[in-house]
Design a protein around this motif. Structure first.
Motif, PDB file in Angstrom:
ATOM      1  N   PRO A 111      82.770 -54.965  90.419  1.00  0.00           N
ATOM      2  CA  PRO A 111      84.013 -55.728  90.252  1.00  0.00           C
ATOM      3  C   PRO A 111      84.468 -56.446  91.521  1.00  0.00           C
ATOM      4  O   PRO A 111      84.108 -56.066  92.643  1.00  0.00           O
ATOM      5  CB  PRO A 111      85.027 -54.658  89.839  1.00  0.00           C
ATOM      6  N   LEU A 112      85.304 -57.466  91.301  1.00  0.00           N
ATOM      7  CA  LEU A 112      85.906 -58.246  92.373  1.00  0.00           C
ATOM      8  C   LEU A 112      87.382 -57.887  92.479  1.00  0.00           C
ATOM      9  O   LEU A 112      88.103 -57.851  91.482  1.00  0.00           O
ATOM     10  CB  LEU A 112      85.755 -59.739  92.083  1.00  0.00           C
ATOM     11  N   ILE A 113      87.830 -57.647  93.718  1.00  0.00           N
ATOM     12  CA  ILE A 113      89.229 -57.311  94.001  1.00  0.00           C
ATOM     13  C   ILE A 113      89.793 -58.383  94.929  1.00  0.00           C
ATOM     14  O   ILE A 113      89.127 -58.797  95.878  1.00  0.00           O
ATOM     15  CB  ILE A 113      89.333 -55.926  94.669  1.00  0.00           C
ATOM     16  N   SER A 114      91.012 -58.824  94.671  1.00  0.00           N
ATOM     17  CA  SER A 114      91.640 -59.820  95.548  1.00  0.00           C
ATOM     18  C   SER A 114      92.735 -59.173  96.383  1.00  0.00           C
ATOM     19  O   SER A 114      93.481 -58.319  95.903  1.00  0.00           O
ATOM     20  CB  SER A 114      92.226 -60.974  94.727  1.00  0.00           C
ATOM     21  N   ILE A 115      92.820 -59.599  97.649  1.00  0.00           N
ATOM     22  CA  ILE A 115      93.808 -59.081  98.586  1.00  0.00           C
ATOM     23  C   ILE A 115      94.494 -60.255  99.286  1.00  0.00           C
ATOM     24  O   ILE A 115      93.833 -61.189  99.743  1.00  0.00           O
ATOM     25  CB  ILE A 115      93.153 -58.178  99.658  1.00  0.00           C
ATOM     26  N   SER A 116      95.806 -60.202  99.400  1.00  0.00           N
ATOM     27  CA  SER A 116      96.555 -61.255 100.085  1.00  0.00           C
ATOM     28  C   SER A 116      96.288 -61.230 101.587  1.00  0.00           C
ATOM     29  O   SER A 116      96.371 -60.179 102.233  1.00  0.00           O
ATOM     30  CB  SER A 116      98.056 -61.069  99.834  1.00  0.00           C
ATOM     31  N   SER A 117      95.984 -62.394 102.156  1.00  0.00           N
ATOM     32  CA  SER A 117      95.822 -62.502 103.603  1.00  0.00           C
ATOM     33  C   SER A 117      97.099 -62.095 104.331  1.00  0.00           C
ATOM     34  O   SER A 117      97.060 -61.469 105.393  1.00  0.00           O
ATOM     35  CB  SER A 117      95.476 -63.948 103.991  1.00  0.00           C
ATOM     36  N   LEU A 118      98.240 -62.434 103.749  1.00  0.00           N
ATOM     37  CA  LEU A 118      99.522 -62.103 104.362  1.00  0.00           C
ATOM     38  C   LEU A 118      99.756 -60.599 104.348  1.00  0.00           C
ATOM     39  O   LEU A 118     100.247 -60.018 105.323  1.00  0.00           O
ATOM     40  CB  LEU A 118     100.652 -62.835 103.637  1.00  0.00           C
ATOM     41  N   ASP A 119      99.389 -59.935 103.243  1.00  0.00           N
ATOM     42  CA  ASP A 119      99.546 -58.478 103.160  1.00  0.00           C
ATOM     43  C   ASP A 119      98.651 -57.765 104.168  1.00  0.00           C
ATOM     44  O   ASP A 119      99.017 -56.707 104.696  1.00  0.00           O
ATOM     45  CB  ASP A 119      99.240 -57.981 101.755  1.00  0.00           C
ATOM     46  N   SER A 120      97.471 -58.334 104.434  1.00  0.00           N
ATOM     47  CA  SER A 120      96.577 -57.689 105.402  1.00  0.00           C
ATOM     48  C   SER A 120      97.187 -57.709 106.799  1.00  0.00           C
ATOM     49  O   SER A 120      97.006 -56.776 107.588  1.00  0.00           O
ATOM     50  CB  SER A 120      95.197 -58.359 105.411  1.00  0.00           C
ATOM     51  N   MET A 121      97.941 -58.760 107.118  1.00  0.00           N
ATOM     52  CA  MET A 121      98.620 -58.813 108.413  1.00  0.00           C
ATOM     53  C   MET A 121      99.790 -57.832 108.463  1.00  0.00           C
ATOM     54  O   MET A 121     100.004 -57.151 109.471  1.00  0.00           O
ATOM     55  CB  MET A 121      99.103 -60.235 108.698  1.00  0.00           C
TER      56      MET A 121
END
Length: 237
Positions: free
Chosen positions: A90-100
């Motif tokens: 599966p593919l999971i998406s993560i916010s670039s802003l949340d990673s910061m």
């Protein structure tokens, strides 16, 4: 065990990481302009080799959902989709802003604070969102043209307002004299190494993206300037 490969290409930094049960095993960040297309696949292969893992050992792939560089996001997503399709994972998406925000929370958490990651969108515009210490949205991701009153609506509600990301310096120059509650943290960039817990939660809840239809949130419509070169048809008119 759940091995998740994370890919972050929303800025000039090409970043990959491997987590097991949400815990970081290894990561690699390449600070080199326009390197994503040539460097991403070798970075992944090297990281797997260093971890003594094979592609078939991966259980999912997490990739940046944006906002950020149109080209960078496209390269990261196409690579992630290709691997997911080939490995049938599966593919999971993560916010670039949340990673910061996740990385800042490791050092500055609590005390009635909010967190505002920003990515530069040129001139005085930024992509941003506002989150609390539990990564709950106070303001959802959007784009904003900065001015002296940006985020002043939060001053009476929170004790500290953290600004970070490559768009935050220009916000700091406008806001630093407005209130001591504004705090600028330099050198915070999206990085795959901070995807771990967020990706694991989505993996356990089976919050996966559709390989055929998922697209990143670029922050605003992509614009490609018209070429000034005359085409073959123009030359024959």
């Amino acid at each position: 065990m759940s091995y998740i490969l994370s890919i972050e290409t929303s800025t000039a930094i090409c970043s990959v990481a491997i987590h097991n049960e949400g815990k970081l095993i290894a990561n690699s960040d390449l600070y080199l302009e326009k390197s994503h297309s040539n460097s991403l696949t070798p970075l992944i292969e090297q990281l797997l080799h260093h971890c003594d893992l094979q592609m078939r050992d991966l259980n999912a792939i997490a990739v940046s959902s944006g906002p950020g560089s149109y080209t960078g996001l496209r390269i990261g997503l196409s690579t992630a989709k290709g691997l997911c399709y080939a490995l049938e994972i599966p593919l999971i998406s993560i916010s670039s802003l949340d990673s910061m925000t996740t990385q800042v929370l490791n050092f500055h958490k609590g005390d009635n604070s909010i967190y505002i990651p920003m990515l530069d969108a040129r001139r005085m515009e930024v992509f941003y969102k506002v989150s609390d210490e539990d990564l709950v949205d106070v303001e959802k991701m959007s784009n904003l043209i900065l001015n002296e009153n940006s985020f002043n609506n939060h001053l009476n509600k929170y004790k500290r307002i953290f600004l970070f990301g490559n768009g935050a310096e220009k916000a700091w120059e406008l806001l630093k004299d407005q209130s001591e509650k504004f705090i600028w943290i330099d050198k915070v960039n999206p990085s795959a190494q901070f995807y771990g817990e967020m990706a694991l939660k989505k993996f356990e809840k089976e919050q996966f993206e559709d390989l055929a239809y998922f697209e990143p949130n670029y922050g605003k419509e992509f614009y490609s300037p018209k070429s000034k070169k005359k085409s073959f048809l123009d030359l024959n008119r």
